[in-house]
Scaffold this active site. Sequence first.
Site, PDB file in Angstrom:
ATOM      1  N   ALA A  58      29.629  47.776  47.289  1.00 20.29           N
ATOM      2  CA  ALA A  58      29.601  46.579  46.438  1.00 20.29           C
ATOM      3  C   ALA A  58      28.170  46.116  46.249  1.00 20.29           C
ATOM      4  CB  ALA A  58      30.419  45.463  47.088  1.00 20.29           C
TER       5      ALA A  58
ATOM      6  N   TYR B 257      21.615  35.179  43.456  1.00 19.75           N
ATOM      7  CA  TYR B 257      22.942  35.785  43.606  1.00 19.75           C
ATOM      8  C   TYR B 257      22.810  37.247  44.067  1.00 19.75           C
ATOM      9  CZ  TYR B 257      27.414  37.852  42.502  1.00 19.75           C
ATOM     10  OH  TYR B 257      28.587  38.551  42.595  1.00 19.75           O
TER      11      TYR B 257
ATOM     12  N   THR C  18      19.073  52.748  48.049  1.00 28.15           N
ATOM     13  CA  THR C  18      18.653  53.159  46.704  1.00 28.15           C
ATOM     14  C   THR C  18      17.195  53.602  46.610  1.00 28.15           C
ATOM     15  OG1 THR C  18      18.186  52.267  44.492  1.00 28.15           O
ATOM     16  CG2 THR C  18      18.318  50.677  46.256  1.00 28.15           C
TER      17      THR C  18
ATOM     18  N   GLU D 139      15.380  52.657  44.380  1.00 30.81           N
ATOM     19  CA  GLU D 139      14.624  51.488  43.920  1.00 30.81           C
ATOM     20  C   GLU D 139      13.751  50.911  45.038  1.00 30.81           C
ATOM     21  OE1 GLU D 139      14.369  49.336  40.913  1.00 30.81           O
ATOM     22  OE2 GLU D 139      14.690  51.346  40.151  1.00 30.81           O
TER      23      GLU D 139
ATOM     24  N   TYR E 275      16.464  43.065  42.804  1.00 31.65           N
ATOM     25  CA  TYR E 275      17.465  44.025  43.287  1.00 31.65           C
ATOM     26  C   TYR E 275      16.869  44.900  44.391  1.00 31.65           C
ATOM     27  CZ  TYR E 275      20.279  48.317  43.330  1.00 31.65           C
ATOM     28  OH  TYR E 275      21.025  49.412  43.720  1.00 31.65           O
TER      29      TYR E 275
ATOM     30  N   LYS F 180      17.936  45.033  48.320  1.00 32.92           N
ATOM     31  CA  LYS F 180      18.404  46.288  48.932  1.00 32.92           C
ATOM     32  C   LYS F 180      17.495  46.712  50.096  1.00 32.92           C
ATOM     33  CE  LYS F 180      22.120  47.873  46.636  1.00 32.92           C
ATOM     34  NZ  LYS F 180      23.358  48.362  47.261  1.00 32.92           N
TER      35      LYS F 180
ATOM     36  N   ARG G 270      30.021  55.791  34.230  1.00 35.22           N
ATOM     37  CA  ARG G 270      28.861  54.927  34.409  1.00 35.22           C
ATOM     38  C   ARG G 270      29.014  53.667  33.554  1.00 35.22           C
ATOM     39  NH1 ARG G 270      24.809  53.176  37.700  1.00 35.22           N
ATOM     40  NH2 ARG G 270      22.820  54.200  37.270  1.00 35.22           N
TER      41      ARG G 270
HETATM   42  P1  NAP Z   1      28.686  49.579  39.894  1.00 34.22           P
HETATM   43  O1  NAP Z   1      29.383  50.513  38.981  1.00 34.22           O
HETATM   44  O2  NAP Z   1      27.908  48.436  39.344  1.00 34.22           O
HETATM   45  O3  NAP Z   1      29.783  49.012  40.922  1.00 34.22           O
HETATM   46  C1  NAP Z   1      29.502  47.926  41.767  1.00 34.22           C
HETATM   47  C2  NAP Z   1      30.775  47.514  42.471  1.00 34.22           C
HETATM   48  O4  NAP Z   1      30.480  46.382  43.311  1.00 34.22           O
HETATM   49  C3  NAP Z   1      31.909  47.065  41.527  1.00 34.22           C
HETATM   50  O5  NAP Z   1      33.145  47.460  42.078  1.00 34.22           O
HETATM   51  C4  NAP Z   1      31.783  45.548  41.583  1.00 34.22           C
HETATM   52  O6  NAP Z   1      32.978  44.875  41.269  1.00 34.22           O
HETATM   53  C5  NAP Z   1      31.456  45.373  43.050  1.00 34.22           C
HETATM   54  N1  NAP Z   1      30.881  44.064  43.372  1.00 34.22           N
HETATM   55  C6  NAP Z   1      29.856  43.435  42.778  1.00 34.22           C
HETATM   56  N2  NAP Z   1      29.605  42.261  43.384  1.00 34.22           N
HETATM   57  C7  NAP Z   1      30.517  42.143  44.378  1.00 34.22           C
HETATM   58  C8  NAP Z   1      30.783  41.170  45.349  1.00 34.22           C
HETATM   59  N3  NAP Z   1      30.079  40.036  45.422  1.00 34.22           N
HETATM   60  N4  NAP Z   1      31.784  41.383  46.238  1.00 34.22           N
HETATM   61  C9  NAP Z   1      32.542  42.505  46.180  1.00 34.22           C
HETATM   62  N5  NAP Z   1      32.337  43.475  45.259  1.00 34.22           N
HETATM   63  C10 NAP Z   1      31.328  43.287  44.378  1.00 34.22           C
HETATM   64  O7  NAP Z   1      27.673  50.373  40.844  1.00 34.22           O
HETATM   65  P2  NAP Z   1      27.646  51.948  41.208  1.00 34.22           P
HETATM   66  O8  NAP Z   1      26.763  52.643  40.242  1.00 34.22           O
HETATM   67  O9  NAP Z   1      29.008  52.421  41.465  1.00 34.22           O
HETATM   68  O10 NAP Z   1      26.815  51.885  42.572  1.00 34.22           O
HETATM   69  C11 NAP Z   1      27.484  51.739  43.825  1.00 34.22           C
HETATM   70  C12 NAP Z   1      26.469  51.246  44.857  1.00 34.22           C
HETATM   71  O11 NAP Z   1      25.413  52.186  44.976  1.00 34.22           O
HETATM   72  C13 NAP Z   1      25.808  49.921  44.531  1.00 34.22           C
HETATM   73  O12 NAP Z   1      25.603  49.247  45.754  1.00 34.22           O
HETATM   74  C14 NAP Z   1      24.492  50.314  43.915  1.00 34.22           C
HETATM   75  O13 NAP Z   1      23.539  49.291  44.093  1.00 34.22           O
HETATM   76  C15 NAP Z   1      24.170  51.552  44.718  1.00 34.22           C
HETATM   77  N6  NAP Z   1      23.360  52.576  44.054  1.00 34.22           N
HETATM   78  C16 NAP Z   1      23.740  53.081  42.861  1.00 34.22           C
HETATM   79  C17 NAP Z   1      22.989  54.096  42.279  1.00 34.22           C
HETATM   80  C18 NAP Z   1      23.384  54.712  40.956  1.00 34.22           C
HETATM   81  O14 NAP Z   1      22.534  55.403  40.362  1.00 34.22           O
HETATM   82  N7  NAP Z   1      24.601  54.539  40.495  1.00 34.22           N
HETATM   83  C19 NAP Z   1      21.838  54.593  42.939  1.00 34.22           C
HETATM   84  C20 NAP Z   1      21.500  54.050  44.169  1.00 34.22           C
HETATM   85  C21 NAP Z   1      22.264  53.061  44.730  1.00 34.22           C
HETATM   86  P3  NAP Z   1      33.378  44.523  39.729  1.00 34.22           P
HETATM   87  O15 NAP Z   1      33.959  45.783  39.158  1.00 34.22           O
HETATM   88  O16 NAP Z   1      34.347  43.428  39.910  1.00 34.22           O
HETATM   89  O17 NAP Z   1      32.111  44.106  39.040  1.00 34.22           O
HETATM   90  N1  GDD Z   2      19.524  49.588  31.411  1.00 33.43           N
HETATM   91  C1  GDD Z   2      18.601  49.933  30.507  1.00 33.43           C
HETATM   92  N2  GDD Z   2      18.794  49.603  29.188  1.00 33.43           N
HETATM   93  N3  GDD Z   2      17.498  50.603  30.912  1.00 33.43           N
HETATM   94  C2  GDD Z   2      16.594  50.971  29.967  1.00 33.43           C
HETATM   95  C3  GDD Z   2      16.761  50.673  28.620  1.00 33.43           C
HETATM   96  C4  GDD Z   2      17.906  49.942  28.206  1.00 33.43           C
HETATM   97  O1  GDD Z   2      18.097  49.626  27.032  1.00 33.43           O
HETATM   98  N4  GDD Z   2      15.710  51.204  27.941  1.00 33.43           N
HETATM   99  C5  GDD Z   2      14.929  51.803  28.830  1.00 33.43           C
HETATM  100  N5  GDD Z   2      15.447  51.664  30.078  1.00 33.43           N
HETATM  101  C6  GDD Z   2      14.832  52.152  31.308  1.00 33.43           C
HETATM  102  C7  GDD Z   2      14.693  51.085  32.393  1.00 33.43           C
HETATM  103  O2  GDD Z   2      13.590  50.230  32.124  1.00 33.43           O
HETATM  104  C8  GDD Z   2      14.534  51.955  33.617  1.00 33.43           C
HETATM  105  O3  GDD Z   2      13.194  52.343  33.775  1.00 33.43           O
HETATM  106  C9  GDD Z   2      15.363  53.200  33.291  1.00 33.43           C
HETATM  107  O4  GDD Z   2      15.642  53.155  31.887  1.00 33.43           O
HETATM  108  C10 GDD Z   2      16.683  53.300  34.046  1.00 33.43           C
HETATM  109  O5  GDD Z   2      17.377  52.074  33.909  1.00 33.43           O
HETATM  110  P1  GDD Z   2      18.891  51.907  34.392  1.00 33.43           P
HETATM  111  O6  GDD Z   2      19.727  52.971  33.821  1.00 33.43           O
HETATM  112  O7  GDD Z   2      19.269  50.479  34.142  1.00 33.43           O
HETATM  113  O8  GDD Z   2      18.827  52.219  35.935  1.00 33.43           O
HETATM  114  P2  GDD Z   2      17.792  51.795  37.082  1.00 33.43           P
HETATM  115  O9  GDD Z   2      16.996  53.019  37.417  1.00 33.43           O
HETATM  116  O10 GDD Z   2      17.058  50.573  36.753  1.00 33.43           O
HETATM  117  O11 GDD Z   2      18.786  51.438  38.281  1.00 33.43           O
HETATM  118  C11 GDD Z   2      19.879  52.311  38.599  1.00 33.43           C
HETATM  119  O12 GDD Z   2      19.469  53.276  39.532  1.00 33.43           O
HETATM  120  C12 GDD Z   2      19.067  52.746  40.810  1.00 33.43           C
HETATM  121  C13 GDD Z   2      18.635  53.932  41.682  1.00 33.43           C
HETATM  122  O13 GDD Z   2      17.345  54.314  41.363  1.00 33.43           O
HETATM  123  C14 GDD Z   2      21.030  51.429  39.138  1.00 33.43           C
HETATM  124  O14 GDD Z   2      22.176  52.218  39.275  1.00 33.43           O
HETATM  125  C15 GDD Z   2      20.672  50.836  40.497  1.00 33.43           C
HETATM  126  O15 GDD Z   2      21.823  50.189  41.046  1.00 33.43           O
HETATM  127  C16 GDD Z   2      20.239  51.990  41.425  1.00 33.43           C
HETATM  128  O16 GDD Z   2      19.879  51.486  42.698  1.00 33.43           O
END
Ligand code: NAP
Ligand code: GDD
Length: 344
Positions: free
Chosen positions: A84, A98, A128, A130, A157, A161, A192
């Site tokens: 989450a 938040y 992450t 990040e 963020y 984290k 996604r």
């Molecule tokens: P996501 O699609 O945004 O899913 C986030 C989940 O957290 C959703 O189920 C959301 O519920 C729930 N949530 C948000 N706030 C909450 C709260 N206060 N209490 C309980 N549940 C809550 O994210 P994801 O891409 O699956 O990523 C999963 C985890 O990995 C996250 O912690 C993210 O930061 C981390 N992460 C992701 C990536 C990536 O590239 N995807 C990379 C590194 C780390 P709702 O559906 O109700 O909004």
């Molecule tokens: N979202 C978004 N929207 N990003 C954009 C856009 C746009 O219109 N245009 C360019 N970008 C660029 C962002 O500035 C960033 O550099 C890159 O695309 C990736 O953005 P996101 O896809 O929003 O992902 P993120 O890298 O910021 O974060 C995701 O990956 C992290 C792991 O490295 C999220 O999933 C995080 O939760 C996760 O920790």
Amino acid sequence: MNTKKIAFLTGITGQDGSYLAELLLDKGYVVHATMRRASTFNTERIEHIMEHERLHLHHGDITDPTNIMRLISEVKPDEIYNLAAQSHVAVSFEVPHYTAQVDATGTLTILEAMRAHCPNAKFYQASTSELYGGMEYNKNGYGVYNERSAFHPRSPYGVAKLYGFWIIKNYRESYGLFACNGILFNHESERRGKTFVTRKITTNMVQVQKGKRNVLTIGNLDAERDWGHAQEYVEGMWRMLQQDKAQDFILATGKTYKVRTFIEMTAKHLGWEIEWKGSGVEEKGYDKETGKLLVEVDPKYFRPAEVDRLIGDPAKAKEMLGWEAKIGLEELVERMVNYDLKHE
Ligand code: NAP
Ligand code: GDD
């Protein structure tokens, strides 16, 4: 494999949570998962497993310690997966307080519940890339990050984290809890969220092709990310908890690409060849053959501080977990575009 293990999962309605729940159910686990009350349905990603006899959904929010304490004391899980999060980096600049409550203190809440009610459980924390911030240079240019690289988060963020990362490590060292951080680089999929850049590109460009949208409006075209497929990454999460000793692991592909490359690959899959003209906020992408405008830049998508480039070294995960990413960017784009062609 048929175990009677009990898993407690937060974030099941998200991209990773939905894949992880499938994996755990396939492996025979009893899965207890929290979902948030919402005014509209937020279970689209888990509709197909909602009725599974071993899946138990509970209303929950990790900002509510009483809720988490009660659930963990009742469920007494063997494994806890904390996925989450307020996971959108750009949004974290708008809701920093938040984001800290969920991503930082929320992690602490679950650790405290584990310490009180199931200290022998194993805890996976969704950490992450990040944390790194993309600021590290070496003599050849940017660095490739490994588990020993220094952190420099660039958003509320990332900072939240970072607290999560260290509190996991601290509880491991202080109380001997099995708690580990999966430092995951970006992973994407057909599931996604549509405001993350990859899925925004695939959905919007498909909509342009279908005449439902005029143009893809985007931010920083030159950001570089190490993109893998989420389904493979949840397997890595599970493997981290099957070790004898808790440790932190990077999951990544080891390759990085620009946002503009992702756009070009998506366009190619839709039968377009992008020709870029102009620079900075004036840069635009056209279909080479017809001259049709396909992409334009809007500075409203720029971030107050940007992570320019991320690339991870997955060597430790390969050696110790036997994990590696097999799906490359070409296949990732193809799968996402094909899905969106059917559904957008
Ligand atoms: P996501 O699609 O945004 O899913 C986030 C989940 O957290 C959703 O189920 C959301 O519920 C729930 N949530 C948000 N706030 C909450 C709260 N206060 N209490 C309980 N549940 C809550 O994210 P994801 O891409 O699956 O990523 C999963 C985890 O990995 C996250 O912690 C993210 O930061 C981390 N992460 C992701 C990536 C990536 O590239 N995807 C990379 C590194 C780390 P709702 O559906 O109700 O909004
Ligand atoms: N979202 C978004 N929207 N990003 C954009 C856009 C746009 O219109 N245009 C360019 N970008 C660029 C962002 O500035 C960033 O550099 C890159 O695309 C990736 O953005 P996101 O896809 O929003 O992902 P993120 O890298 O910021 O974060 C995701 O990956 C992290 C792991 O490295 C999220 O999933 C995080 O939760 C996760 O920790």
